[in-house]
Design a protein around this motif. Structure first.
Motif: not given
Length: 705
Positions: A540-567
């Motif tokens: 999925h895609a989501a808007t995020t704050e920089i503090e959340q992005l820098t602390a984001l841990e990688p997750e094993y999740e299949k999928g590259t949803n460019l469509h949702h990001a462009l929306l």
């Protein structure tokens, strides 16, 4: 003996113990912040990231792992260097010396009766090989040699001093050549101490009891304990070390020493008092390690040093102190902090340099929180403060600026570009700036500088003409400050970053976060009229704050949803109809997911035509909104390259394939190129994503200072 103790208690200079060294240089948190920020971006919590930095240390700063390694080496050296038969060796040497002197006397005494000589020689020939048994057999022997008698008496004296040295450090040396009166004073002290400890066990002792004891026997305690608890702690630690030493001996060694100890000083009463003292200490301090042991003497035959009882007890105290330091330096227990490390113990064991390293780490830990770099949230966990995020962003921008300057092959132009509304801030003028001067600030800087020069030692004195006429201000280029302005054109920027698992698996996770932080810092500090939206897209895609992005841990999740990001990017552009849309997409894979009308993500690999169609449709919508689009392709997948090229050509965008280290410079350069109108997508890009001199994009002065 009293003179010996009084000399040891004499006043002397010592190390500064008033807290942090007032002459030590202040700690520099910048390197620590960079390392912590890097680890946080890699998925560590700030707490874990700080612990990892403390463990690793810095370029010129040893970390906890280095200190722990030194502690382990010191313990290994002590264990391999020593064995526990030092006292037994001395007893054997004295015994052999006494027997030899007696044989010499028997051989040269012509007046001795032959039968008496034969009987004595038979006694010496039939001595037990066991030192303790031999000492017992010779205790009633009528020595013919006075030298032999005195040497034999030294065995009792040695054993007594060793037994006392186990409990009272320094007794072996202090009681050397002691008189009977000295030994009586020791026995009286041990008896009084047992009485005091029994009072403590019954809860009947008072501070006055301790004061009276120290007034009477203080010369035996050069450490000058402040109260009974301090005395108990010191004595119990040493007694426990003595017990661990005994536990580490072989059964034969223990048996020999137990039998020999009965002859110590020729005073069984003193040995009984010492045994009672051990029992009292163990009862009052049961938490000490009374049952431990160590494997000593593994350095090989002939390479080890024998330890006497007193020296051996000191070594076992060192071993216990090293074990405690090892635990403190591990910081592996709940609530651990650098203040737990015993700096004095570390200095004793490893020297001043190690103590300085540990103290610096402790000060660094405090400075990170004191300076507002780290703070504890309501959940008790450490987190990076907004101030820390700004500092990290500035460091990343400096790195980006250096990389862009190196790639272009040109010096920092720092061209000002078109000026708009003033921000109210100023900054020092730099070559290439065309922004208006702040006259007030510039003149003030000149006046303050000249006043400082005149007042400095050796400064230029004012001339008579200057004193009588209106003073003139001489401007220098370093005095000049220019007014910061905002650009006339605002931009709505959408940075879409791929957060699928392949980004983390292929080492692109941290560069992606560094890029986002650098761009966010640039816009927040220099282009405040622009509006940046950070968008992450995996399944999925989501808007995020920089503090959340820098602390984001990688997750094993299949999928590259460019469509949702462009929306989400197009929604951001529609919220700012008067701003120039700028779309920046960082990805390492083709779209393999899209958003269904019911809001669910649909995944398919290889990419399904419907997923491609949905992504292309939203990209076309971005073009209709006027977005300047740049794709940043990571990796060498030919299929991804073909897809990205087709997408970029469809919207008159561009494709950049930077190295990971250049990703931040590429994204920032693209944004700045778009801000200065460098054509579709901004700037001029060569083959393979290399930028030219026109892509530096110094829109309104140097943005990375």
């Amino acid at each position: 003996m009293a003179d010996v103790w009084s000399q040891r208690r004499a006043s002397r200079y010592g190390r500064y113990t008033g807290g942090p060294d007032p002459l030590a240089p202040p700690v520099d948190v910048r390197e620590a912040l960079d390392a912590i920020g890097e680890d946080v971006m890699a998925g560590y919590s700030p707490e874990r990231a700080m612990q990892e930095f403390l463990r690793r240390g810095g370029r010129s700063q040893k970390g906890l792992d280095d200190l722990a390694r030194q502690v382990a080496d010191k313990k290994r050296e002590l264990l391999s260097k020593h064995n526990l038969d030092g006292t037994m060796r001395e007893v054997r040497e004295l015994l052999d010396s006494a027997v030899l002197e007696e044989r010499k006397q028997l051989a040269r005494d012509a007046m001795m009766d032959d039968d008496d000589r034969a009987f004595r020689e038979m006694q010496l020939d039939n001595l037990s090989p066991s030192p303790s048994a031999a000492v017992s057999e010779l205790s009633s022997y009528d020595w013919a040699s006075q030298d032999a008698r005195e040497t034999f008496e030294q065995i009792k004296d040695l054993l007594g001093r060793e037994m006392l040295d186990q409990r009272f450090a320094g007794m072996k040396q202090a009681l050397e050549n002691a008189t009977d009166a000295d030994r009586a004073a020791v026995q009286e002290m041990v008896g009084d101490l047992n009485d005091l400890l029994q009072k403590r066990a019954a809860g009947e002792d008072t501070p006055q009891d301790f004061a009276d004891f120290m007034d009477k026997h203080g010369e035996f305690f050069p450490e000058n304990p402040r109260d009974l608890d301090e005395l108990l702690d010191a004595m119990a630690a040493r007694a426990a070390a003595a017990q661990r030493m005994m536990n580490s001996m072989s059964p034969e060694q223990r048996q020999e020493l137990m039998e020999l100890s009965a002859a110590a000083f020729g005073s069984p009463a003193l040995m009984d008092a010492l045994a009672q003292l051990d029992a009292n200490l163990q009862g009052l301090r049961p938490g000490e390690d009374w049952g431990g042991s160590e494997q000593m003497g593994e350095g090989g035959q002939g390479s080890t040093q024998g330890l006497g009882l007193g020296d051996g007890t000191g070594v076992f105290q060192d071993l216990a102190e090293l074990d405690a330091l090892s635990e403190q330096l591990s910081q592996g227990y709940g609530g651990a902090q650098m203040d737990d490390v015993d700096l004095e113990a570390l200095r004793r064991q490893l020297g001043d340099a190690a103590a300085v390293d540990a103290r610096t780490l402790a000060e660094l830990e405090k400075a990170l929180q004191r300076t507002g770099t780290l703070e504890r949230g309501s959940d008790g966990q450490l987190r990076l403060t907004p101030k820390a995020m700004r500092q990290l962003g500035k460091e990343l921008l400096r790195d980006v600026a250096q990389r862009m300057s190196d790639r272009s092959g040109q010096r920092d132009m720092r061209a000002a570009g078109a000026a708009g509304d003033r921000t109210g801030g100023t900054r020092p003028w730099a070559f290439g700036d065309t922004e208006p001067w702040d006259v007030t600030r510039s003149l003030t800087n000149a006046i303050v500088r000249e006043a400082g020069e005149r007042g400095a030692p050796g400064g230029r004195a004012a001339s008579a003409g200057e004193r009588t006429s209106r003073p003139r201000v001489r401007l220098k280029i370093d005095d000049v400050e220019v007014q910061e302005t905002e650009a006339r054109t605002q931009a709505a920027v959408a940075l879409c970053v791929d957060t699928s698992f392949s980004m983390a698996m292929d080492g692109r996770w941290v560069p992606m976060k560094r890029t986002a932080l650098a761009l966010q810092t640039l816009i927040a500090s220099r282009f405040r009229g622009d509006d940046l939206q950070l968008i992450t897209f995996g399944r999925h895609a989501a808007t995020t704050e920089i503090e959340q992005l820098t602390a984001l841990e990688p997750e094993y999740e299949k999928g590259t949803n460019l469509h949702h990001a462009l929306l989400l990017a197009n929604r951001h552009f529609r919220k700012h109809p008067n701003a120039q849309p700028v779309l920046l997409v960082v990805t390492d894979g083709e779209p393999t997911a899209h958003l269904e009308p019911d809001g669910e993500a649909w995944f398919a690999y290889p990419p399904h035509p419907l997923t491609i169609a949905y992504s292309v449709r939203e990209l076309d919508n971005a073009r209709r909104l006027g977005a300047q689009t740049t794709f940043f392709r990571l990796g060498e997948d030919p299929g991804l390259a073909r897809f990205i090229d087709q997408m970029a050509n469809r919207v008159d965008g561009r494709v950049v394939a930077p190295e990971l280290d250049d990703l931040g410079a590429a994204v920032v350069g693209s944004y700045l190129g778009g801000r200065t109108g460098g054509g579709p997508g901004g700037g001029r890009w060569g083959a393979g994503g290399a930028w030219g001199a026109g892509d530096l994009g110094w829109g309104r002065g140097f943005w990375a200072d």
